[in-house]
Each structure stands twice: as C-alpha cells, then as structure tokens.
Design an enzyme around this catalytic site. Structure first.
Site, PDB file in Angstrom:
ATOM      1  N   CYS A 165      84.657  24.495  80.219  1.00  0.00           N
ATOM      2  CA  CYS A 165      85.664  24.072  81.197  1.00  0.00           C
ATOM      3  C   CYS A 165      85.330  22.633  81.571  1.00  0.00           C
ATOM      4  CB  CYS A 165      85.572  25.004  82.410  1.00  0.00           C
ATOM      5  SG  CYS A 165      86.703  24.573  83.727  1.00  0.00           S
ATOM      6  N   CYS A 191      90.392  15.019  92.811  1.00  0.00           N
ATOM      7  CA  CYS A 191      91.793  15.196  92.426  1.00  0.00           C
ATOM      8  C   CYS A 191      92.644  14.702  93.585  1.00  0.00           C
ATOM      9  CB  CYS A 191      92.081  16.671  92.158  1.00  0.00           C
ATOM     10  SG  CYS A 191      93.760  16.981  91.564  1.00  0.00           S
ATOM     11  N   CYS A 208      95.905  20.643  96.544  1.00  0.00           N
ATOM     12  CA  CYS A 208      96.360  22.042  96.617  1.00  0.00           C
ATOM     13  C   CYS A 208      95.516  22.724  97.697  1.00  0.00           C
ATOM     14  CB  CYS A 208      96.197  22.739  95.268  1.00  0.00           C
ATOM     15  SG  CYS A 208      97.186  21.940  93.990  1.00  0.00           S
ATOM     16  N   CYS A 251      92.244  24.830  96.880  1.00  0.00           N
ATOM     17  CA  CYS A 251      91.320  24.314  95.860  1.00  0.00           C
ATOM     18  C   CYS A 251      90.284  23.388  96.475  1.00  0.00           C
ATOM     19  CB  CYS A 251      92.120  23.574  94.791  1.00  0.00           C
ATOM     20  SG  CYS A 251      91.087  22.715  93.584  1.00  0.00           S
TER      21      CYS A 251
HETATM   22  N1  SAH Z   1      94.294  20.505  88.087  1.00  0.00           N
HETATM   23  C1  SAH Z   1      94.615  21.446  87.094  1.00  0.00           C
HETATM   24  C2  SAH Z   1      93.410  22.051  86.405  1.00  0.00           C
HETATM   25  C3  SAH Z   1      92.211  22.452  87.255  1.00  0.00           C
HETATM   26  S1  SAH Z   1      92.205  23.881  88.198  1.00  0.00           S
HETATM   27  C4  SAH Z   1      95.484  22.530  87.673  1.00  0.00           C
HETATM   28  O1  SAH Z   1      95.619  22.614  88.866  1.00  0.00           O
HETATM   29  O2  SAH Z   1      96.063  23.260  86.881  1.00  0.00           O
HETATM   30  C5  SAH Z   1      92.126  25.330  87.180  1.00  0.00           C
HETATM   31  C6  SAH Z   1      92.809  26.538  87.835  1.00  0.00           C
HETATM   32  O3  SAH Z   1      92.062  27.048  88.955  1.00  0.00           O
HETATM   33  C7  SAH Z   1      94.172  26.166  88.390  1.00  0.00           C
HETATM   34  O4  SAH Z   1      95.115  27.173  88.092  1.00  0.00           O
HETATM   35  C8  SAH Z   1      93.900  26.130  89.863  1.00  0.00           C
HETATM   36  O5  SAH Z   1      95.089  26.253  90.592  1.00  0.00           O
HETATM   37  C9  SAH Z   1      92.951  27.274  90.047  1.00  0.00           C
HETATM   38  N2  SAH Z   1      92.212  27.236  91.322  1.00  0.00           N
HETATM   39  C10 SAH Z   1      91.980  26.178  92.117  1.00  0.00           C
HETATM   40  N3  SAH Z   1      91.270  26.559  93.206  1.00  0.00           N
HETATM   41  C11 SAH Z   1      91.038  27.882  93.082  1.00  0.00           C
HETATM   42  C12 SAH Z   1      90.331  28.836  93.881  1.00  0.00           C
HETATM   43  N4  SAH Z   1      89.693  28.490  94.981  1.00  0.00           N
HETATM   44  N5  SAH Z   1      90.296  30.114  93.436  1.00  0.00           N
HETATM   45  C13 SAH Z   1      90.888  30.469  92.277  1.00  0.00           C
HETATM   46  N6  SAH Z   1      91.562  29.614  91.483  1.00  0.00           N
HETATM   47  C14 SAH Z   1      91.641  28.329  91.884  1.00  0.00           C
HETATM   48 FE1  SF4 Z   2      93.950  19.248  91.738  1.00  0.00          FE
HETATM   49 FE2  SF4 Z   2      92.819  21.555  92.462  1.00  0.00          FE
HETATM   50 FE3  SF4 Z   2      95.461  21.254  92.627  1.00  0.00          FE
HETATM   51 FE4  SF4 Z   2      94.305  21.432  90.216  1.00  0.00          FE
HETATM   52  S1  SF4 Z   2      94.356  23.042  91.781  1.00  0.00           S
HETATM   53  S2  SF4 Z   2      95.881  19.955  90.868  1.00  0.00           S
HETATM   54  S3  SF4 Z   2      92.337  20.368  90.635  1.00  0.00           S
HETATM   55  S4  SF4 Z   2      93.904  20.118  93.805  1.00  0.00           S
END
Ligand code: SAH
Ligand code: SF4
Length: 393
Positions: free
Chosen positions: A129, A136, A140, A143
């Site tokens: 990964c 970022c 979100c 995250c």
């Molecule tokens: N930025 C990209 C890739 C990185 S995150 C994206 O958002 O797609 C990889 C996956 O993990 C994404 O689906 C993201 O939404 C999810 N993710 C982020 N934070 C998380 C959390 N705390 N628990 C579970 N999944 C999470």
């Molecule tokens: Fe960025 Fe996290 Fe959202 Fe992916 S899930 S776009 S890493 S803030």
C-alpha cells in the site's frame, strides 16, 4: 450541479525532477527521460538506447543501486555515470512489524518529510500500500491522513522507490540468472491507498506505475495495481487511458447530503457526476470491475436503506463493493458499525448480485490500517496537543 466554491486544484508543492544542484537521481525517470539524461550528460547518441536498456534492467529488474555493480558496462562508463548520477530510493526511518505480519515503513523523503508505506502479506501473494502525497488536502472527516496539515506531492522516484525499498526489505530481487516472472512473488500487488489523493498527483503516479508495469523491470501486470481515488472526476478517464490499472473509488455514502460530510470533494463533483464518469471507465480501460470502497460508520451510512440505494446507484456498472470497517484514530468523530450491521449490509449487496467482501483490518496494532496513516511526527504533535487539552498544561 457542482459547488464552484470548493477548490479543484490544490496548492501543493511539487518537487522538480531535476534538482538544480547535485547529481540527478535516475530512479523515477521514464525511459525516454533516462535516455535523454544520458545523452545530455555526454553519452554517445548511437549507444544511448542500449545503455538506457542496460541501466534500466540493473535498477528495476535486479535492484542494483551502485554503478560499480553494473558489470556489463565498461569501467570508464561506470565512472562517467558515477560522477553525474545517483540511483536513490527514500530512506527507511523505521519499520514496525505487526503480529499479523503486516509491515509498516516510515520513510523520509527530500525536505525531511515523512510518509508511510504498508506491506500486507497474504497466503500466496502480498500487497504493498503506497503513498502518493505527504498528507492530503481533502479532509475526509473519517480519515486520519486528512487531518495532516502539510502536503507535498511525491516525485515519481519517491513513489516507485517505495516498491523498491519494500523489495529490499523482503529480499525479493532475483538472484542472477533466475527468471523473476516464474517465481511466486512476495510483493505481487500494489494499491495506491496510502497517504494522499493519487489523482491530484497524476503525472508522477502515472510515471511510477508505468515503471512498475514495465516488462523489463518490476514487471507487475496492470491488473495487479489498484488506484484508489476519492472522486477526482476529470482525471478518471486519464487513469484508464494513460495508466490502465484497476480503479477503486472511495464511495462511502449514498446521498449527496451524507457524502458532502464524509468526502467533501463531493461538493465539487457530486454522486451523479461521479457515477457518469465511472460508467465509462471499464469501457475505456478494458478492466473488469470497479471496486467501490465503503467505510462502515455506525448510524451514519450503514442502514438497510443505504445498502439498497447503493445497489441502485451502481446498477449497470461491473462492480465489487469492498466494505471497510472504520478504523478509529485518537479523536475520530465516528464509531465502527457493529459486525451484525456490516454483515446485514453486505448481504443486501450480495443478494443484488455483487461481491461484497468485508475488508479484514490488518496491522491495527502498529496503526497501519486503512485511513490511519499519518506521519509519525504529525501524530506526535497531535497527541501532544490532545494531551495538553486534556490536562490543561
Ligand atoms: N485518497 C485515496 C486513497 C487513500 S485512502 C482515497 O481516498 O481513495 C484508502 C481507503 O481507506 C479509502 O477508501 C479511504 O476512504 C479509506 N479510509 C480512510 N480513512 C479510513 C478509516 N479511518 N477507516 C477505514 N477506512 C478509511
Ligand atoms: Fe485524502 Fe483520506 Fe480523503 Fe483519501 S480518504 S482523499 S487520503 S482525506
């Protein structure tokens, strides 16, 4: 309708490929740029193509970092290269190994920034990964990476360098004379699911993945690479045409109201716009299915009604739905859905004809699970702040 007040492009620092001072790092240069760099440095133009192929194979097929070990090049040419170039991957600052075998590398890149890379071993394969940005910009709300202030795009060398340093650690460069394609791979898959939004760093991600797929190098099939995006709609078609890897989409909600809260980029490109772009993807990329990632958040997005709406939204798209139990982090404003809820949700999707696996959290004890990645220094800063908030000191 889209909300124009949300910025489309992000103010992130992109490091130029060639730093003005010091030798040029060959790692991450596309073949043509490697070729041009050799010529620019004074390599005989007639020999440049052959030299490019030789150096490329040493770096990406054999894992060699020292020009002195490139034994099919003349001694003089090796000296010539040594004076002008380096073969460098990011430095591993620390490695943690989970009880389940997951390995998390904290790596340091130019400027002293840190990112994380996670290796997840499975029965007869292993997934790396990788990160595409420091932090970022997309915030979100569930995250941890999104709470990190500092953001910089990784260079193509820093992205493919993560694959190379993991192969170093796994001791997976082939022995001389062994055909790497015929042996089972420890590092067999790549997911761009680490820190950052890969489609906000498109060119570097593309160049790095081209190197990962090159048959004279790391040689991973495009079907073993999955790029995950939160939904940067204008770059989705390019992902198909210019990279051709598999696509995962961080879907996470079935109404714009909820998705606006969870994945704020939805305010710029909403569900309808996103779904339209996704309908085109399999046709353009000739790929099988899109993975819809769906984080399970208690009482937020996990009802039966959500599951039914999800099925309706993706109707007609070759898809699989990956349910991710929420991975908590200190101060996170959400809870993980119960196991019963996750399975009921999964069952509705399965009955509608889609695979709906529940992702097994890996590496939780070393804080390496999905969405938990954040550089160690940032994490430390946050927890100190939290501690002072709690103690009043
Ligand atoms: N930025 C990209 C890739 C990185 S995150 C994206 O958002 O797609 C990889 C996956 O993990 C994404 O689906 C993201 O939404 C999810 N993710 C982020 N934070 C998380 C959390 N705390 N628990 C579970 N999944 C999470
Ligand atoms: Fe960025 Fe996290 Fe959202 Fe992916 S899930 S776009 S890493 S803030």
């Amino acid at each position: 309708m889209t909300d124009a007040s949300v910025p489309i492009t992000q103010d992130v620092l992109t490091v130029p490929r060639k730093l003005q001072l010091g030798p040029i790092n060959l790692v991450g240069l596309p073949r043509i740029e490697l070729h041009d760099a050799l010529i620019e440095a004074g390599t005989n133009a007639k020999q440049a193509k052959m030299r490019t192929g030789q150096i490329w194979q040493w770096i990406y097929q054999k894992g060699v970092r020292e020009f002195d070990q490139m034994t099919n090049l003349s001694k003089d040419y090796r000296t010539f290269l040594k004076e002008r170039f380096v073969v460098m991957v990011p430095e591993v600052v620390s490695k943690q190994v989970s009880v389940d075998g997951t390995r998390k590398y904290l790596i340091r890149i130019a400027g002293g920034h840190e990112v994380e890379t996670v290796y997840i071993p499975e029965k007869d394969r292993g997934t790396l990964c990788i990160s595409s940005q420091v932090g970022c910009t997309l915030t979100c709300s569930f995250c941890h990476t999104g709470t990190q202030k500092l953001v910089r795009n990784l260079t193509a060398g820093e992205i493919i360098g993560q694959v190379m340093l993991a192969r170093d650690d796994l001791n997976e460069w082939p022995e001389p004379g062994r055909n790497p394609v015929n042996t089972a791979r420890l590092l067999s898959n790549i997911v761009l699911m680490g820190m950052g939004e890969p489609l906000y760093n498109f060119d570097n991600v593309r160049d790095a993945m081209k190197i990962a797929m090159d048959p004279e190098g790391i040689s991973l099939s495009r079907r073993r690479i999955t790029l995950s995006t939160s939904g940067v709609v204008p770059e989705i078609a390019r992902t198909a045409t210019e990279i051709g890897c598999l696509l995962a989409i961080s879907f996470h909600a079935t109404t714009n109201e909820v998705r606006d809260q969870l994945v704020p980029i939805n305010k710029r490109w909403n569900l309808d716009t996103l779904i339209d772009a996704l309908r085109e993807y399999p046709k353009v990329s000739n790929s099988e299915r899109i993975t819809f990632e769906y984080v399970m958040l208690k009482d937020i997005n996990d009802s039966d009604a959500d599951a039914h709406r999800l099925v309706d939204l993706i109707k007609g798209i070759p898809a699989k739905v990956n349910l991710i139990p929420f991975n908590p982090w200190p101060g996170a404003p959400y809870e993980r859905s119960t196991n019963n809820r996750i399975h009921a949700f999964s069952e509705i999707i399965y009955q509608a004809g889609y695979a709906s696996p529940v992702r097994k959290p890996r590496g939780e004890d070393i804080f390496a699970a999905c969405g938990q990645l954040k550089s160690a220094t940032e994490r430390e800063r946050k927890s100190r702040k939290e501690i002072s908030a709690e103690t009043g000191l």
